[in-house]
Design a protein around this motif. Sequence first.
Motif, PDB file in Angstrom:
ATOM      1  N   ASP A  66       0.830  -1.208   0.000  1.00 23.45           N
ATOM      2  CA  ASP A  66       0.000   0.000   0.000  1.00 23.45           C
ATOM      3  C   ASP A  66       0.864   1.258   0.000  1.00 23.45           C
ATOM      4  O   ASP A  66       0.587   2.225  -0.716  1.00 23.45           O
ATOM      5  N   LYS A  67       1.911   1.256   0.819  1.00 25.85           N
ATOM      6  CA  LYS A  67       2.793   2.421   0.879  1.00 25.85           C
ATOM      7  C   LYS A  67       3.522   2.631  -0.441  1.00 25.85           C
ATOM      8  O   LYS A  67       3.708   3.770  -0.889  1.00 25.85           O
ATOM      9  N   SER A  68       3.936   1.559  -1.091  1.00 25.67           N
ATOM     10  CA  SER A  68       4.629   1.703  -2.367  1.00 25.67           C
ATOM     11  C   SER A  68       3.712   2.282  -3.430  1.00 25.67           C
ATOM     12  O   SER A  68       4.151   3.084  -4.270  1.00 25.67           O
ATOM     13  N   VAL A  69       2.438   1.903  -3.399  1.00 30.92           N
ATOM     14  CA  VAL A  69       1.483   2.476  -4.356  1.00 30.92           C
ATOM     15  C   VAL A  69       1.321   3.973  -4.115  1.00 30.92           C
ATOM     16  O   VAL A  69       1.336   4.779  -5.054  1.00 30.92           O
ATOM     17  N   ARG A  70       1.162   4.376  -2.851  1.00 33.02           N
ATOM     18  CA  ARG A  70       1.009   5.806  -2.553  1.00 33.02           C
ATOM     19  C   ARG A  70       2.248   6.594  -2.962  1.00 33.02           C
ATOM     20  O   ARG A  70       2.140   7.677  -3.552  1.00 33.02           O
ATOM     21  N   ASP A  71       3.429   6.043  -2.672  1.00 37.96           N
ATOM     22  CA  ASP A  71       4.662   6.755  -3.013  1.00 37.96           C
ATOM     23  C   ASP A  71       4.821   6.901  -4.526  1.00 37.96           C
ATOM     24  O   ASP A  71       5.239   7.961  -5.019  1.00 37.96           O
ATOM     25  N   ASN A  72       4.514   5.858  -5.268  1.00 33.37           N
ATOM     26  CA  ASN A  72       4.654   5.944  -6.722  1.00 33.37           C
ATOM     27  C   ASN A  72       3.645   6.902  -7.334  1.00 33.37           C
ATOM     28  O   ASN A  72       3.952   7.600  -8.311  1.00 33.37           O
ATOM     29  N   TYR A  73       2.444   6.954  -6.775  1.00 36.92           N
ATOM     30  CA  TYR A  73       1.467   7.924  -7.266  1.00 36.92           C
ATOM     31  C   TYR A  73       1.944   9.352  -6.978  1.00 36.92           C
ATOM     32  O   TYR A  73       1.788  10.259  -7.813  1.00 36.92           O
ATOM     33  N   LYS A  74       2.516   9.585  -5.806  1.00 38.23           N
ATOM     34  CA  LYS A  74       3.022  10.918  -5.476  1.00 38.23           C
ATOM     35  C   LYS A  74       4.132  11.328  -6.450  1.00 38.23           C
ATOM     36  O   LYS A  74       4.179  12.476  -6.897  1.00 38.23           O
ATOM     37  N   VAL A 108      -4.596  11.782 -10.379  1.00 35.92           N
ATOM     38  CA  VAL A 108      -5.305  11.853  -9.097  1.00 35.92           C
ATOM     39  C   VAL A 108      -6.589  11.033  -9.155  1.00 35.92           C
ATOM     40  O   VAL A 108      -6.952  10.333  -8.198  1.00 35.92           O
ATOM     41  N   ALA A 109      -7.322  11.108 -10.288  1.00 35.27           N
ATOM     42  CA  ALA A 109      -8.556  10.334 -10.429  1.00 35.27           C
ATOM     43  C   ALA A 109      -8.263   8.836 -10.419  1.00 35.27           C
ATOM     44  O   ALA A 109      -9.007   8.042  -9.825  1.00 35.27           O
ATOM     45  N   GLU A 110      -7.177   8.433 -11.050  1.00 37.51           N
ATOM     46  CA  GLU A 110      -6.798   7.018 -11.048  1.00 37.51           C
ATOM     47  C   GLU A 110      -6.444   6.543  -9.648  1.00 37.51           C
ATOM     48  O   GLU A 110      -6.821   5.441  -9.236  1.00 37.51           O
ATOM     49  N   GLN A 111      -5.737   7.382  -8.911  1.00 40.40           N
ATOM     50  CA  GLN A 111      -5.375   7.017  -7.550  1.00 40.40           C
ATOM     51  C   GLN A 111      -6.608   6.908  -6.660  1.00 40.40           C
ATOM     52  O   GLN A 111      -6.714   6.014  -5.825  1.00 40.40           O
ATOM     53  N   ALA A 112      -7.575   7.819  -6.857  1.00 39.50           N
ATOM     54  CA  ALA A 112      -8.798   7.776  -6.048  1.00 39.50           C
ATOM     55  C   ALA A 112      -9.633   6.536  -6.347  1.00 39.50           C
ATOM     56  O   ALA A 112     -10.330   6.022  -5.471  1.00 39.50           O
ATOM     57  N   ALA A 113      -9.563   6.036  -7.585  1.00 39.85           N
ATOM     58  CA  ALA A 113     -10.361   4.870  -7.971  1.00 39.85           C
ATOM     59  C   ALA A 113      -9.667   3.549  -7.675  1.00 39.85           C
ATOM     60  O   ALA A 113     -10.267   2.487  -7.867  1.00 39.85           O
ATOM     61  N   PHE A 114      -8.441   3.611  -7.187  1.00 40.38           N
ATOM     62  CA  PHE A 114      -7.678   2.381  -6.979  1.00 40.38           C
ATOM     63  C   PHE A 114      -8.366   1.447  -5.986  1.00 40.38           C
ATOM     64  O   PHE A 114      -8.514   0.247  -6.237  1.00 40.38           O
TER      65      PHE A 114
END
Length: 331
Positions: free
Chosen positions: A229-237, A252-258
């Motif tokens: 989960d942390k790796s996904v958040r970091d890569n999106y940032k 941002v929309a893709e990250q919100a729909a994950f």
Amino acid sequence: MPARQPRPTRLLLLTALTAGLALGAPVRPAEAQNFLERLFGIKPERPPVPPQRIPEGGPAPGAPEEPGQPGSAAPEAARPAPVPRAPVVLKAPSEEGILNQDLQLNGTTGALKLERAGTGLTATVTLPGTKVSQPTETCSVKLGGGKPITLTAAGKPEGVPRYEAPAAECPLRLDVAEGGVMVTTVESGQTCTFSAADCATTPVGLWGPPAATLIPRAGEFDTARGVADKSVRDNYKLMTQRARREDVRPIVAEQAAFSADREQFCRSYAREGTHGFCHLRFTENRSLALATRLGANTAAPTTTVAAPRKPKPKPSVEGMNPDAFGGPEPE
């Protein structure tokens, strides 16, 4: 009964007062009251202490200072999480971990088995479905008449090995995960209909082990899920930081729909709420896909998953143990 004699102290005080009056010395009322109180042993009350005025320059001693007041330190604002300098890369899965394994759709139905054939792979697939004429009845279809289907290697477009079966009656795309395969259809739509067999199948989902083999590893999956989960958040940032202004909104929309996409994909896996196997594999593959889009080499992981902590043994309690007498275990 003889009369009570006055105490010597009172007698001396009374004599002094009488002498003072005889000499004409002025006696103030306060002094007279004080004399009488001492004469008869009355304890004078303490005069009330006038309230002290608090200076306007600062708060009362010991009182917490309000933010914004002179001399008070402003509360430190919450610092945003730092953006990683490079993509976070998890360990990519390999085909070797799922070869010759009996995998099932959502861990319950159908059958999928990958085998090595020369330098490539083959798949023996049985798709579960429902009858077209009677949707309440189940059915199944064996691709290729039950014979192994040759798979075509499609590289690693999203960081994990991908194989396709474009010539099958139901064209499939297989993305390798750790201990399973994420299956989607090559063509549009998620359902393949076999008119001759009166069967409609939906092969989309995670094909993996049954739930009984996954539940003992729930602690391991939970630990790895936090890292993924942390790796996904970091890569999106990092993607948001590198993107142009007009490209930030889609990211941002893709990250919100994950989270919604993951729940939609994994909601049918057997006992998913107990072991979390599907949520973990979906998250890991998404993290690797993001790292690939960021230009990272997924063959060189940058982070590892720590071993799960062993649960602490429960302290023994004196008294009767209900489990020792064969009592039913709580559900």
